[in-house]
Scaffold this active site. Sequence first.
Site, PDB file in Angstrom:
ATOM      1  N   VAL A 358      -0.853   2.613   9.170  1.00  0.00           N
ATOM      2  CA  VAL A 358      -1.389   3.933   8.802  1.00  0.00           C
ATOM      3  C   VAL A 358      -2.843   4.026   9.244  1.00  0.00           C
ATOM      4  O   VAL A 358      -3.637   3.111   8.979  1.00  0.00           O
ATOM      5  CB  VAL A 358      -1.288   4.180   7.282  1.00  0.00           C
ATOM      6  CG1 VAL A 358      -1.765   5.591   6.942  1.00  0.00           C
ATOM      7  CG2 VAL A 358       0.131   3.971   6.797  1.00  0.00           C
ATOM      8  N   ASP A 469      11.122   4.074  -2.623  1.00  0.00           N
ATOM      9  CA  ASP A 469      10.089   3.038  -2.458  1.00  0.00           C
ATOM     10  C   ASP A 469       8.899   3.319  -3.377  1.00  0.00           C
ATOM     11  O   ASP A 469       7.751   3.309  -2.935  1.00  0.00           O
ATOM     12  CB  ASP A 469       9.644   2.978  -0.994  1.00  0.00           C
ATOM     13  CG  ASP A 469       8.988   1.646  -0.647  1.00  0.00           C
ATOM     14  OD1 ASP A 469       9.225   0.658  -1.374  1.00  0.00           O
ATOM     15  OD2 ASP A 469       8.244   1.578   0.343  1.00  0.00           O
TER      16      ASP A 469
END
Length: 642
Positions: A358, A469
């Site tokens: 990211v 998640d």
Amino acid sequence: MLLKISFWALLLKLALSATDEFTFNGFRDVNLSMDGLAGITSDGLLRLSNATMHANGHAFFPVPLRFKRSLADNVFSFSTTFVFAIFPEHPLLGTSGFTFVISPSKDFTQASENYFLGLFNRTNNGNASNHILAVEFDTWYSPEVKDIDNNHVGIDINSVISNKSHHAGFTSDDDGKFQNLILLSSQPMQVWIDYDGIDMQFNVTLAPLWTPKPKTALLSSTINLSSIILHHMYVGFSASVGTSYSYHYILGWSFKMNGINAPDLDLSSLPPLPQNLTSLEKHDKILSLWMPLAISLFVLINAVGVIIMVVRKKKFAEFHEDWELEFESNRFSYEQLYKATGGFNDKYLLGIGGFGSVYRGLLPASKVEVAVKKVSHESKQGVREFVAEIVSLGKLRHRNVVQLLGYCRRKGELILVYEYMPNGSLDNFLFNQGKPTLNWSMRFQIIKGVASGLQYLHEGWDQVVIHRDIKASNVLLDSDMNGRLGDFGLARLYEHGAAPQTTNVVGTLGFLAPELARACKVTTSSDVFAFGAFLLEVACGRRAIEPNKQEMEQVLVDWVFANWKKGMIHETRDPRLGEDYVLQELELVLKLGLFCSHPLPSARPSMRQVTQILNEVAPLPPLLPYQCHFSGIDSQLHNKPE
């Protein structure tokens, strides 16, 4: 006789045994534990050091491997192979080096740089209590540690002084002659390290890349590792630099336990090394010999322009298919995201997880800050459905849900664009000692916010969204420290009232509901189970599973439940809270976490019930010991502790 080993402890052991063999042909999207100078480049190289001087870098496989059946047994046979290259600041001047290391801990914050190789310091160097085995690739001559020269390979046991070392090179299978290798040559080389647990033979072999493994090892020594290697150990790499710097790169790595032949690397798939200055100079000389001197400047400029256009087109090439026309308004161009992140520069890297890297970015036109996640996606099957779900998720609107802004497609890669959260992920505040401690009031507000967001996903939108998640690292904090559920890369969408379809079991150990191993069908209830583990993470300041702790404390839910049975549930709170907490709220969160973690899906609350309990609209149902007998709780106890 009652079963004493908990369900979750067994699950942990199964997970660890499943990681006894791995192969990384490059490190893009690979989850490693890294610190110091270590990082992963955009091309997928593991870089252990950079242009910084007097510093260390470490990279480890994230979970420990089992090297023995018990502490008293001999060490299993093991084997590893990896490809490396070293780029020095000065071609003839090295600076310390790097090691392959087996260690009981990933924490080397007390290690010194330079000739200590980022493993030891003056106090602990040589201590038998280190339990460290390393193979060093040293490019610096240090008489104080008895180095043989400035280009050698050595076997180190609990000390930077090698038990055995040899000048770098290999013995040719063709003529039996020894051929030198220069570690600082910037050329890739392959290493094989093998240990035969029966004969206790430890071999280290080195060769240039694409050369088959030589029959004669560079270093061969009989070593009984039983007193050095503990039951569980970490495997990885360490690098150190001193008065000048070197770039230490690992291109690929494989490891195998209970075997003497690590899986072969696919050398053709390894990421490319950066082109060094020497090779560029040679390339320019070759071009100058073949370039006609009479060519006009105009033609040259046009030729360069064509090359730039071709390179640019290839560099920013994307995958477009006809079916994507309906999603065009939700698609970002790769060039736009490339510029926003400075070419996916490491200095903008926000984090690396098991499903992608990211980066922080600033969109050139709008000047809007975004978070850009690169996700590997090799399979063509299901891409259309995946993109359709991503675009649908972009329509989610809730104050506790991170908005997904759009996507981009490249070969084998999907790029997701989210709104940027300036305070990062919650796990940094819970588990990073360098971050300030969140007080209880902030934690409780974050918990209630995430619960509200998850209820919206399950009940409040056009479709049912199952996140799959939920954990502290996927809860992001906005500028006002509000908790917002993010990272929808694994999410699945269903129509209200429809039966969930069978899917692959993905997620994070410690957050996976037990029924997933049997049915492989994710439901809102499996999300609730993960939310229960999240509640315990926030209240206890501990990860859901911590293999380094004592057996009864490794699985967080079991540990909290055991303390609840003893009437000491509040003792499991994060010690960093001190006395700054509301006991009633703390116990509510801990008990609700256990309630959500019930092994039977039908016994768990819905997220609507969870939000009502947190907001004191509904009471928390009583929790009985026998309700968690699948987690190793004594099912014969039915009386709630005083």
